[in-house]
Design an enzyme around this catalytic site. Structure first.
Site, PDB file in Angstrom:
ATOM      1  N   LYS A 247       0.847  -1.211   0.000  1.00  0.00           N
ATOM      2  CA  LYS A 247       0.000   0.000   0.000  1.00  0.00           C
ATOM      3  C   LYS A 247       0.874   1.250   0.000  1.00  0.00           C
ATOM      4  CE  LYS A 247      -3.843  -2.576   1.898  1.00  0.00           C
ATOM      5  NZ  LYS A 247      -3.113  -3.793   2.326  1.00  0.00           N
ATOM      6  N   ASP A 308      -3.435  -0.153   8.234  1.00  0.00           N
ATOM      7  CA  ASP A 308      -3.785  -1.490   7.714  1.00  0.00           C
ATOM      8  C   ASP A 308      -3.469  -2.460   8.857  1.00  0.00           C
ATOM      9  OD1 ASP A 308      -4.352  -3.627   6.097  1.00  0.00           O
ATOM     10  OD2 ASP A 308      -2.578  -3.440   4.837  1.00  0.00           O
ATOM     11  N   CYS A 361      -8.045  -7.023   6.507  1.00  0.00           N
ATOM     12  CA  CYS A 361      -8.457  -8.065   5.560  1.00  0.00           C
ATOM     13  C   CYS A 361      -9.236  -9.119   6.353  1.00  0.00           C
ATOM     14  CB  CYS A 361      -7.281  -8.642   4.792  1.00  0.00           C
ATOM     15  SG  CYS A 361      -5.956  -9.284   5.814  1.00  0.00           S
TER      16      CYS A 361
HETATM   17  C1  LIG Z   1      -1.862  -6.494   7.216  1.00  0.00           C
HETATM   18  S1  LIG Z   1      -0.164  -6.377   7.435  1.00  0.00           S
HETATM   19  C2  LIG Z   1       0.212  -4.918   6.547  1.00  0.00           C
HETATM   20  C3  LIG Z   1       0.258  -5.082   5.045  1.00  0.00           C
HETATM   21  C4  LIG Z   1       0.780  -3.834   4.362  1.00  0.00           C
HETATM   22  N1  LIG Z   1       0.027  -2.667   4.727  1.00  0.00           N
HETATM   23  C5  LIG Z   1       0.796  -3.954   2.856  1.00  0.00           C
HETATM   24  O1  LIG Z   1      -0.180  -3.552   2.212  1.00  0.00           O
HETATM   25  O2  LIG Z   1       1.777  -4.460   2.298  1.00  0.00           O
HETATM   26  C6  LIG Z   1      -0.062  -5.819   9.081  1.00  0.00           C
HETATM   27  C7  LIG Z   1       1.310  -5.369   9.506  1.00  0.00           C
HETATM   28  O3  LIG Z   1       1.182  -4.824  10.824  1.00  0.00           O
HETATM   29  C8  LIG Z   1       2.426  -4.965  11.464  1.00  0.00           C
HETATM   30  N2  LIG Z   1       2.226  -4.716  12.911  1.00  0.00           N
HETATM   31  C9  LIG Z   1       1.627  -5.534  13.801  1.00  0.00           C
HETATM   32  N3  LIG Z   1       1.631  -4.973  15.024  1.00  0.00           N
HETATM   33  C10 LIG Z   1       2.232  -3.762  14.887  1.00  0.00           C
HETATM   34  C11 LIG Z   1       2.556  -2.727  15.802  1.00  0.00           C
HETATM   35  N4  LIG Z   1       2.244  -2.836  17.095  1.00  0.00           N
HETATM   36  N5  LIG Z   1       3.196  -1.632  15.348  1.00  0.00           N
HETATM   37  C12 LIG Z   1       3.532  -1.527  14.023  1.00  0.00           C
HETATM   38  N6  LIG Z   1       3.251  -2.498  13.105  1.00  0.00           N
HETATM   39  C13 LIG Z   1       2.609  -3.595  13.537  1.00  0.00           C
HETATM   40  C14 LIG Z   1       2.831  -6.380  11.093  1.00  0.00           C
HETATM   41  O4  LIG Z   1       4.228  -6.551  11.249  1.00  0.00           O
HETATM   42  C15 LIG Z   1       2.368  -6.457   9.636  1.00  0.00           C
HETATM   43  O5  LIG Z   1       3.443  -6.190   8.772  1.00  0.00           O
END
Ligand SMILES: C[S@@+](CC[C@H](N)C(=O)[O-])C[C@H]1O[C@@H](n2cnc3c(N)ncnc32)[C@H](O)[C@@H]1O
Length: 425
Positions: A247, A308, A361
């Protein structure tokens, strides 16, 4: 003859060690076998239990997984059935159990003799028929009763391959011409102006100018996040959970005049953001940070935020069938708590008059409209912005797309504006 040992090991990692399926160490056919066994897991398991006179002890789970691979191969691989049976029997020798060879041979041959009857006897429970765990089918029946079969069918059908054309490098029409020149048929998405859907998935190496950054692989619904946020030149935008960066890249492709900050707590996944920026010729700040903790100097600094959030991924099960085995009902409470805290912190990082798109998602309302509705109720400075989509389901607030055969994945979007009013405590 193919040995299925690597496939069994990969399945063991998901089913017993509860780690995500990475595909490492498997060739294309091996990935297909593991991916398909995971997709049909509950059905294949029920058939295996029907075939065995008595259930195998848990310590022999690898044999059960081998039989499931054999059943899949017999029914679906383009090779003579005896080749599939022999491959499973040969593989069983590696387990160092004198009786294993005979058991695998007898079990698969029994299936070949009486497949229809055995399937009929085995496929009686909702779990086996739907190929989904009980907690999931119960939730879908509760929240999406009319769409239940549509969701199950979509999850059990391989997803199409959607491309996102890098509009900084080539137009969608011109890229379509390039695909056609390579005999790769595709159609234009009605929902994202940057999306083409391939008639047949192909390895990315076959996509024209992939390494030159003309194109990326991204689901059609995922592309809507950028279109809803509407980046404008000069905006300072935070992509709050950015990795692997799809994204972030789309935001920069649509409007290179933004200043983008991409944050994620997972450093391994963050390297993929940089790799994608490099391949696509894009630039943005990449920061490793856990957004459950934010600093005072990060308050009110962004014009727009894309959150996201990490979620159950119940909208993308067809692309990640291991979710059916890894996700448990009680994960949802933990995820909702993290999503709330992330939304709370991102809200504090947003400037007054700024806007935020919350995305998951997931198809579970608890992670989506329930969470956002409660947030809006608790924050006098939050108001919802309508999302004008012609597909999916309008929620209160936000918009839900459900996974659809031949089309997009399941995604939820909510669009919020921050007014100048203060936060209610
Ligand atoms: C759904 S994925 C994101 C996909 C990304 N937006 C894309 O379109 O390529 C969710 C992401 O949230 C990150 N995440 C989870 N907990 C988090 C936190 N407390 N702070 C920052 N990032 C976090 C994970 O490492 C993961 O990469």
């Amino acid at each position: 003859m193919r040995n299925l040992k690597n496939e069994v090991r990969a399945l063991h990692e998901v089913v017993i060690e509860k780690t995500s399926f990475s595909g490492k160490g498997l060739d294309a056919l091996g990935k297909q076998v593991v991916f398909s066994v995971l997709r049909q897991f509950f059905e294949l398991q029920a058939i295996t239990h029907e075939l065995l006179d008595k259930p195998l002890n848990q310590k022999h789970i690898d044999l059960e997984l081998l039989i499931m691979c054999g059943l899949y191969a017999v029914d679906h691989l383009a090779q003579p059935v005896h080749t599939s049976v022999n491959a499973a029997v040969e593989t069983s020798k590696a387990f160092n159990k004198a009786w294993a060879r005979g058991l695998v041979n007898a079990t698969l041959r029994r299936y070949l003799r009486d497949a229809q009857n055995i399937r009929h006897k085995a496929l009686t429970s909702d779990t086996a028929i739907s190929n989904h765990p009980d907690w999931f089918t119960t939730s879908v029946q509760q929240y999406w009763p009319e769409q239940y079969q549509h969701i199950i069918d979509a999850n059990n059908t391989p997803a199409p391959m959607h491309l996102r054309i890098n509009c900084q490098k080539i137009s969608r029409d011109n890229y379509m011409t390039k695909l056609e020149a390579e005999n790769l048929g595709c159609i234009k998405s009605q929902n994202s102006p940057h999306c083409l859907t391939l008639m047949e998935p192909v390895p990315v190496e076959r996509l024209p100018a992939f390494n030159r950054g003309f194109v990326s692989v991204q689901d059609e619904a995922a592309q809507l996040a950028t279109l809803i946020l509407k980046p404008v030149a000069g905006d300072h935008i935070l992509d709050a959970c950015a990795a692997p960066g799809s994204k972030s890249c789309h935001l920069l492709e649509v409007e290179p005049g933004i200043k983008l900050t991409s944050i994620d707590s997972n450093s391994d996944r963050l390297t993929m953001v940089q790799d994608n920026f490099t391949r696509l010729g894009l630039q943005g700040d990449i920061i490793h940070q856990d957004l459950l903790q934010i600093d005072d100097d990060q308050l009110a600094c962004f014009d727009k935020i894309l959150l996201d959030a990490p979620c159950s991924a119940t909208g993308v099960i067809r692309r990640h069938p291991d979710i059916k085995l890894l996700r448990q009902a009680n994960d949802i409470d933990k995820l909702v708590s993290i999503q709330r805290q992330l939304l709370e912190n991102c809200w504090r990082m947003l400037k007054p008059e700024g806007s935020l798109v919350y995305v998951t998602c997931s198809i579970l309302p608890r992670e989506n409209e329930h969470l956002v509705a409660a947030f809006v109720q608790q924050h006098t400075d939050a108001e919802t912005i309508d999302i004008p989509l012609s597909i999916g389901h309008r929620q209160s607030p936000g918009y839900q797309l459900l996974p659809t055969v031949g089309s997009h994945d399941g995604f939820y979007f909510a669009h919020l504006r921050k007014t100048s009013a203060s936060i209610m405590l």
